[in-house]
Design an enzyme around this catalytic site. Structure first.
Site, short mmCIF file in Angstrom:
data_model
loop_
_atom_site.label_atom_id
_atom_site.label_comp_id
_atom_site.label_asym_id
_atom_site.label_seq_id
_atom_site.Cartn_x
_atom_site.Cartn_y
_atom_site.Cartn_z
N HIS A 21 0.84 -1.21 0.00
CA HIS A 21 0.00 0.00 0.00
C HIS A 21 0.87 1.25 0.00
O HIS A 21 0.59 2.21 -0.72
CB HIS A 21 -0.89 0.05 1.25
CG HIS A 21 -1.93 -1.00 1.32
ND1 HIS A 21 -2.07 -1.83 2.42
CD2 HIS A 21 -2.91 -1.37 0.45
CE1 HIS A 21 -3.07 -2.66 2.22
NE2 HIS A 21 -3.60 -2.40 1.03
N ARG A 25 -2.33 -5.98 -8.42
CA ARG A 25 -1.26 -6.94 -8.19
C ARG A 25 -1.26 -8.04 -9.24
O ARG A 25 -0.22 -8.50 -9.66
CB ARG A 25 -1.43 -7.59 -6.81
CG ARG A 25 -1.23 -6.64 -5.66
CD ARG A 25 -1.65 -7.28 -4.39
NE ARG A 25 -3.07 -7.60 -4.52
CZ ARG A 25 -3.89 -7.83 -3.52
NH1 ARG A 25 -3.45 -7.85 -2.31
NH2 ARG A 25 -5.15 -8.08 -3.73
N SER A 50 -3.46 -7.67 2.65
CA SER A 50 -3.72 -7.68 4.08
C SER A 50 -4.09 -9.08 4.56
O SER A 50 -3.65 -9.52 5.63
CB SER A 50 -4.84 -6.68 4.41
OG SER A 50 -4.42 -5.37 4.10
N LYS A 105 -17.51 -6.84 7.20
CA LYS A 105 -16.24 -7.55 7.12
C LYS A 105 -15.62 -7.66 8.50
O LYS A 105 -15.53 -6.68 9.23
CB LYS A 105 -15.30 -6.79 6.17
CG LYS A 105 -14.01 -7.50 5.89
CD LYS A 105 -13.18 -6.71 4.88
CE LYS A 105 -11.85 -7.36 4.65
NZ LYS A 105 -10.99 -6.57 3.77
#
Length: 155
Positions: free
Chosen positions: A17, A90, A128, A41
């Site tokens: 990040h 990514r 993460s 979440k």
């Protein structure tokens, strides 16, 4: 003033990040590192902890502010006058998700664009979720996260 908003759950913020943030600050007069809270979440870190991590990271960038929202990022952008949403890519799987997100955002607002940065070499596998899994299984994550995050796992 050209404002970019870099949203994410940042649970936790990673060096990946930070790489995207580092590259985005040269394109915008101001970058808002935005904690986009998803109440559905389950997070490894509280909102307060994540904001603390993000503020520590932002200290290294004079044109970065930290904020949070529980609403749509598009609505937040309208509120602060931002015309760009910053995102990182990514892998191909990211592209598919981001393509759908970009289309939804264009449906909601034709005047707010998404700006994409490819992950830097060596950080394309960092997420993460991966960080949380690695740490849970005893791996050394110190090269992958800022020191404040690594220390928080050890508390």
């Amino acid at each position: 003033m050209k404002i970019g908003v870099y949203p994410g759950s940042f649970d936790p913020i990673t060096n990946g990040h930070i790489g995207i943030l580092r590259r985005s600050v040269s394109l915008f007069d101001k970058v808002i590192l935005l904690l986009a809270v998803n109440p559905n979440k389950k997070s490894a870190f509280s909102i307060e902890q994540r904001l603390s991590f993000m503020k520590e990271v932002a200290k290294g960038f004079p044109n970065v502010e930290v904020d949070f929202t529980e609403g749509l990022t598009i609505e937040y952008c309208r509120k602060v006058g931002a015309k760009h949403i910053i995102r990182g890519l990514r892998a191909v799987t990211d592209f598919e998700y981001e393509f759908q997100l970009a289309a939804a955002n264009r449906y909601l607002s034709k005047d707010i664009d998404m700006v994409f940065f490819m992950a830097e070499e060596g950080s394309s596998f960092i997420s993460s979720s991966t960080i949380n899994e690695l740490k849970k299984n005893g791996a050394d994550i110190s090269p992958l996260v800022p020191p404040i995050v690594n220390e928080a796992y050890d508390k």
